[in-house]
Motif scaffolding. Structure first.
Motif, PDB file in Angstrom:
ATOM      1  N   SER A 210       7.328  -4.851 -12.452  1.00 22.76           N
ATOM      2  CA  SER A 210       7.497  -4.663 -10.787  1.00 22.76           C
ATOM      3  C   SER A 210       6.509  -3.774 -10.154  1.00 22.76           C
ATOM      4  CB  SER A 210       8.731  -3.759 -10.835  1.00 22.76           C
ATOM      5  OG  SER A 210       8.653  -2.270 -10.721  1.00 22.76           O
TER       6      SER A 210
ATOM      7  N   GLN B  15       5.145 -14.431  -7.007  1.00 22.86           N
ATOM      8  CA  GLN B  15       5.825 -14.982  -7.983  1.00 22.86           C
ATOM      9  C   GLN B  15       5.066 -16.470  -8.349  1.00 22.86           C
ATOM     10  OE1 GLN B  15       8.213 -14.237  -9.555  1.00 22.86           O
ATOM     11  NE2 GLN B  15       8.389 -16.239 -10.748  1.00 22.86           N
TER      12      GLN B  15
ATOM     13  N   ILE C 191      11.550  -8.715 -15.020  1.00 24.74           N
ATOM     14  CA  ILE C 191      12.265  -8.903 -13.709  1.00 24.74           C
ATOM     15  C   ILE C 191      13.027  -7.760 -13.321  1.00 24.74           C
ATOM     16  CG2 ILE C 191      12.438 -11.394 -14.159  1.00 24.74           C
ATOM     17  CD1 ILE C 191      15.339 -11.054 -15.093  1.00 24.74           C
TER      18      ILE C 191
ATOM     19  N   LEU D  61      17.056 -12.111  -8.951  1.00 25.65           N
ATOM     20  CA  LEU D  61      16.549 -12.367 -10.272  1.00 25.65           C
ATOM     21  C   LEU D  61      16.312 -13.742 -10.551  1.00 25.65           C
ATOM     22  CD1 LEU D  61      18.761 -10.078 -12.082  1.00 25.65           C
ATOM     23  CD2 LEU D  61      16.873  -9.455 -11.343  1.00 25.65           C
TER      24      LEU D  61
ATOM     25  N   GLN E  19      13.002 -14.674  -9.361  1.00 22.75           N
ATOM     26  CA  GLN E  19      11.742 -14.118 -10.333  1.00 22.75           C
ATOM     27  C   GLN E  19      11.644 -14.877 -11.414  1.00 22.75           C
ATOM     28  OE1 GLN E  19      13.139  -9.891 -10.380  1.00 22.75           O
ATOM     29  NE2 GLN E  19      11.515  -9.411  -9.148  1.00 22.75           N
TER      30      GLN E  19
ATOM     31  N   TYR F 143      14.430  -6.712 -18.349  1.00 28.12           N
ATOM     32  CA  TYR F 143      15.238  -6.486 -17.097  1.00 28.12           C
ATOM     33  C   TYR F 143      15.118  -5.124 -16.872  1.00 28.12           C
ATOM     34  CZ  TYR F 143      18.766  -5.062 -13.893  1.00 28.12           C
ATOM     35  OH  TYR F 143      19.422  -4.806 -12.667  1.00 28.12           O
TER      36      TYR F 143
END
Ligand code: PGA
Length: 235
Positions: free
Chosen positions: A89, A99, A120, A138, A141, A156
């Protein structure tokens, strides 16, 4: 279980070497078979011997070339590094990686046969919009990412949980990981304010296959205790 440490822009070359030496000593002494990964800053990369998989936090999608400030495959190959973190992130939101760039990086390092920890996670305002918005975010991503790659691990990490001391509830983590499990068969790590005092309960949740730890990984004692927690969850 997989227990991974992301040092971010912390630790020096010297401190990383001392940390890994101590971590390896403890792993050897305990005979534990958990998969342990450490992502030090790129200046600390080296040819480390041992059980720990040392990886790069980032690299450019090129063998070498004119990409000022970046490292590429040549600089990783020098030390036999074949593990990389992609899509964190902070790369997305602080460094502005799109992306499209991330997917290009993924394809390049997949082609090289790297172990890829692919991150993600949603910002708070998306979570507050509800479940559909969260899953759509999500999914976006994951565009351009080959989820069947056998050396892929997903992490995650909700953006609002990173470095804040906040985490989703255990119920929410489990629900989210279970939803991800329906589309992704690879290991699913949780990350975002994982600490010594919550690692065990998080790793014990269904469909959580390990943790990616930032701040709390900088202390080798704390990080090793999370590896011990992983062992408890596996046994
Ligand atoms: P944190 O970071 O553990 O400091 O919240 C996790 C990460 O960004 O990987």
């Amino acid at each position: 279980m997989i227990v991974a440490a992301n040092f971010k822009t912390n630790m020096t070359r010297k401190r990383t070497a001392a940390y890994l030496k101590e971590l390896e000593r403890r792993l050897a002494e305990s005979g534990m078979e958990q998969q342990v990964m450490v992502f030090p800053p790129s200046t600390a990369l080296d040819s480390f011997e041992g059980k720990v998989l040392v990886g790069a936090q980032n690299a450019y999608a090129a063998q070498n070339g004119a990409f000022t400030g970046e490292i590429g495959l040549d600089q990783l190959d020098e030390f036999g590094i074949d593990t990389i973190l992609i899509g964190h992130s902070e790369r997305r939101h602080v460094l502005g990686e799109s992306q499209e760039e991330i997917a290009k990086k993924y394809a390049f390092y997949k082609e090289q046969g790297f172990n890829i920890v692919y991150c993600i996670g949603e910002p708070l305002e998306i979570r507050e919009e509800g479940n559909d918005a969260l899953m759509d975010y999500l999914d976006a991503q994951l565009v351009g990412i080959d989820l069947s790659y056998e050396k892929l691990v997903i992490a995650y990490e909700p953006v609002w949980a990173i470095g804040t001391g906040l985490t989703p509830s255990n119920v929410d983590i489990e629900l989210l990981h279970t939803a991800l499990r329906h589309k992704i068969e690879r290991p699913l790590l949780y990350g975002g304010s994982v600490k010594v005092n919550n690692a065990l309960e998080i790793m014990a949740l269904a469909n959580v296959d390990g943790v990616l730890v930032g701040g709390a990984s900088l202390d080798v004692n704390g990080f090793f205790s999370m590896v011990e927690d992983a062992q408890k969850c596996d046994s």
